[in-house]
Design a protein around this motif. Structure first.
Motif, mmCIF file in Angstrom:
data_model
loop_
_atom_site.group_PDB
_atom_site.id
_atom_site.type_symbol
_atom_site.label_atom_id
_atom_site.label_comp_id
_atom_site.label_asym_id
_atom_site.label_seq_id
_atom_site.Cartn_x
_atom_site.Cartn_y
_atom_site.Cartn_z
ATOM 1 N N GLY A 48 0.699 -1.147 -0.241
ATOM 2 C CA GLY A 48 -0.014 -0.001 0.051
ATOM 3 C C GLY A 48 0.841 1.222 -0.046
ATOM 4 N N PRO A 49 0.367 2.213 0.118
ATOM 5 C CA PRO A 49 1.108 3.741 0.105
ATOM 6 C C PRO A 49 2.105 3.599 1.379
ATOM 7 C CG PRO A 49 -1.168 3.863 -0.179
ATOM 8 C CD PRO A 49 -1.261 2.868 0.236
ATOM 9 N N GLY A 50 3.219 3.940 0.870
ATOM 10 C CA GLY A 50 4.340 4.162 1.989
ATOM 11 C C GLY A 50 5.051 2.871 2.329
ATOM 12 N N ALA A 51 4.655 1.854 1.646
ATOM 13 C CA ALA A 51 5.227 0.518 2.077
ATOM 14 C C ALA A 51 5.708 -0.242 0.925
ATOM 15 C CB ALA A 51 4.166 -0.642 2.503
ATOM 16 N N THR A 52 6.454 0.576 -0.234
ATOM 17 C CA THR A 52 7.176 -0.182 -1.149
ATOM 18 C C THR A 52 8.482 -0.770 -0.885
ATOM 19 O OG1 THR A 52 6.393 1.621 -2.428
ATOM 20 C CG2 THR A 52 8.145 0.507 -3.442
ATOM 21 N N THR A 53 8.476 -1.945 -1.274
ATOM 22 C CA THR A 53 9.528 -2.779 -0.824
ATOM 23 C C THR A 53 10.622 -2.716 -2.131
ATOM 24 O OG1 THR A 53 8.819 -4.604 -2.047
ATOM 25 C CG2 THR A 53 8.255 -4.438 0.251
ATOM 26 N N LEU A 54 11.766 -3.206 -1.719
ATOM 27 C CA LEU A 54 12.870 -2.959 -2.743
ATOM 28 C C LEU A 54 12.692 -3.719 -3.903
ATOM 29 C CD1 LEU A 54 15.715 -1.698 -3.310
ATOM 30 C CD2 LEU A 54 16.706 -3.578 -2.050
ATOM 31 N N PRO A 55 12.314 -5.003 -3.894
ATOM 32 C CA PRO A 55 12.072 -5.693 -5.322
ATOM 33 C C PRO A 55 10.948 -4.713 -6.150
ATOM 34 C CG PRO A 55 12.166 -7.128 -3.756
ATOM 35 C CD PRO A 55 12.002 -5.929 -2.935
ATOM 36 N N ILE A 56 9.826 -4.340 -5.505
ATOM 37 C CA ILE A 56 8.793 -3.315 -6.252
ATOM 38 C C ILE A 56 9.256 -2.130 -6.702
ATOM 39 C CG2 ILE A 56 6.858 -2.387 -5.964
ATOM 40 C CD1 ILE A 56 5.883 -4.190 -3.875
ATOM 41 N N ARG A 57 10.418 -1.499 -6.000
ATOM 42 C CA ARG A 57 10.877 -0.324 -6.602
ATOM 43 C C ARG A 57 11.942 -0.575 -7.761
ATOM 44 N NH1 ARG A 57 9.975 5.028 -6.284
ATOM 45 N NH2 ARG A 57 11.989 6.292 -7.027
ATOM 46 N N ILE A 58 12.772 -1.711 -7.525
ATOM 47 C CA ILE A 58 13.546 -1.786 -8.726
ATOM 48 C C ILE A 58 12.730 -2.408 -10.171
ATOM 49 C CG2 ILE A 58 15.206 -3.619 -9.578
ATOM 50 C CD1 ILE A 58 16.081 -3.993 -6.676
ATOM 51 N N TYR A 59 11.570 -3.007 -9.743
ATOM 52 C CA TYR A 59 10.718 -3.505 -11.020
ATOM 53 C C TYR A 59 10.318 -2.407 -11.760
ATOM 54 C CZ TYR A 59 6.871 -5.836 -13.514
ATOM 55 O OH TYR A 59 6.298 -6.124 -14.539
ATOM 56 N N SER A 60 9.603 -1.393 -10.613
ATOM 57 C CA SER A 60 8.949 -0.184 -11.210
ATOM 58 C C SER A 60 10.021 0.710 -12.321
ATOM 59 C CB SER A 60 8.371 0.641 -9.995
ATOM 60 O OG SER A 60 9.352 1.012 -9.381
ATOM 61 N N LEU A 95 10.689 1.567 -16.826
ATOM 62 C CA LEU A 95 11.058 2.766 -17.571
ATOM 63 C C LEU A 95 12.538 2.869 -17.988
ATOM 64 C CD1 LEU A 95 9.470 5.109 -15.051
ATOM 65 C CD2 LEU A 95 8.270 4.493 -16.874
ATOM 66 N N GLY A 96 13.173 1.765 -17.922
ATOM 67 C CA GLY A 96 14.609 1.560 -18.648
ATOM 68 C C GLY A 96 15.433 1.362 -17.420
ATOM 69 N N VAL A 97 16.353 0.454 -17.741
ATOM 70 C CA VAL A 97 17.581 0.066 -16.842
ATOM 71 C C VAL A 97 18.456 1.112 -16.519
ATOM 72 C CG1 VAL A 97 19.512 -1.748 -16.278
ATOM 73 C CG2 VAL A 97 17.414 -2.365 -17.403
ATOM 74 N N LYS A 98 18.753 1.832 -15.225
ATOM 75 C CA LYS A 98 19.785 2.627 -14.949
ATOM 76 C C LYS A 98 20.609 2.121 -14.353
ATOM 77 C CE LYS A 98 16.985 5.175 -12.439
ATOM 78 N NZ LYS A 98 16.502 6.523 -11.468
#
Length: 268
Positions: A211-223, A227-230
Motif C-alpha cells: 500500500g502507500p508508503g510500504a514499497t519494498t525494494l523488489p517492487i521499487r526495482i521492478y517499477s 522505464l529503462g535500466v539505470k
C-alpha cells in the motif's frame, strides 16, 4: 574415479554453472561501470554506488524490505517451530491431515494465487494495506519453509536425551528449553535465515498486499526497470545479491553444523 570426474561431467557442470550464474556475474561487473549507458563499458568506477546515497526512494524501499523481512521471519520462525513440534510430537491427532495440508500449501501453490487470496482477505476484513499486510503475507509464505527445516531436525532428534532429563526430575518446559531447544537451534537459525532471504526476494505477493508508503525494494526495482535500466539499479541489485548470498551461506553453515553435531553425538 575416472568415471566420476570425466570430461563430460566437468563440461556439464561448467555449462550449468555458466547458465545459472553468468548473468549475475555480468550484472555485478557492470555495476562498477563508469558509463551512464548500461550496455557500454566505460571503465571501473564506484559512481553508481555513491549515487545510491542520494536516492532517498531506494533507501526507504530497502529499509522497508529489511524491516518486513526481519518481522515476518521472526513470526514465521516461532509459528513454524511450533507447527513442526505439533507434527512430530503429537502423533496422529484429529485434524492432522488438514493442518499439514494448509501448512505446506504455499510450497506448491503459485504465488499469484497466494497473493490474490491474501488481497481478498485483507479487503474483506477492512485491513489497510501497508507494512502490516506485507508482513502477514510474507509470514504466510515463509512459515512452511521454517516448518520443513525444523521438522527434519526434530525427526532425527535423540529423544533419549529428553527422557533422561525427565528421569532426573526436570520439568517439561525446562526440558524443552535446556535440552530440546539447543539441539534444534541450528535448524531454527537456518529456517530464520531462509525466511529472511525469501522475504527480501519476494515481488509477486508483496505487489498484491502493498500500500502507500510500504514499497519494498523488489517492487521499487521492478517499477524503475519498466522505464529503462539505470546504472543505479545494477548497483543496488549487486548489494541485494550480496546480502542474500550471505544469508544463504549462513543458513547452509548452520545446517551443516547441525549435521556435524548429530554425527559427533555418541549413541545412547
Amino acid at each position: 574415479m575416472n568415471r566420476r570426474f570425466s570430461r563430460f561431467n566437468l563440461v556439464s557442470v561448467a555449462l550449468g554453472l555458466a547458465f545459472l550464474y553468468l548473468p549475475i556475474v555480468v550484472l555485478v561487473i557492470y555495476s562498477f561501470n563508469d558509463s551512464r549507458l548500461v550496455a557500454v563499458w566505460g571503465g571501473w568506477s564506484l559512481r553508481w554506488y555513491v549515487a545510491l546515497v542520494d536516492d532517498r526512494a531506494m533507501q526507504e524501499a530497502a529499509l522497508n524490505s529489511l524491516g518486513i523481512a526481519l518481522a515476518s521471519a521472526s513470526l514465521a520462525t516461532v509459528l513454524g517451530t511450533l507447527a513442526a513440534l505439533a507434527l512430530t510430537r503429537l502423533g496422529r491427532f484429529r485434524g492432522r491431515l488438514p493442518f499439514a495440508a494448509m501448512l505446506y500449501a504455499p510450497l506448491v501453490m503459485p504465488e499469484v494465487i497466494t497473493g490474490l487470496a491474501l488481497l481478498l482477505l485483507f479487503v474483506a476484513v477492512g485491513l489497510e494495506r501497508g507494512f502490516l499486510t506485507i508482513t502477514i503475507a510474507h509470514t504466510t509464505l515463509t512459515l512452511c519453509f521454517v516448518a520443513v527445516v525444523v521438522q527434519s531436525r526434530l525427526v532425527d532428534f535423540d529423544r533419549t536425551l529428553e527422557e533422561a532429563a525427565a528421569d532426573l526430575g526436570c520439568p517439561p518446559v525446562k526440558t524443552f528449553l535446556t535440552v530440546t531447544l539447543p539441539g534444534i537451534a541450528p535448524a531454527i537459525a537456518a529456517g530464520f535465515l531462509l525466511a529472511v532471504s525469501l522475504s527480501l526476494d519476494d515481488l509477486v505477493i508483496a505487489s498484491f498486499t502493498t500500500g502507500p508508503g510500504a514499497t519494498t525494494l523488489p517492487i521499487r526495482i521492478y517499477s524503475e526497470v519498466r522505464l529503462g535500466v539505470k546504472p543505479e539499479i545494477n548497483a543496488v541489485c549487486t548489494i541485494f545479491i550480496a546480502v542474500i548470498a550471505v544469508i544463504v551461506i549462513a543458513a547452509s553453515l548452520a545446517t551443516r553444523r547441525s549435521t556435524t553435531n548429530d554425527a559427533g553425538t555418541p549413541a545412547a
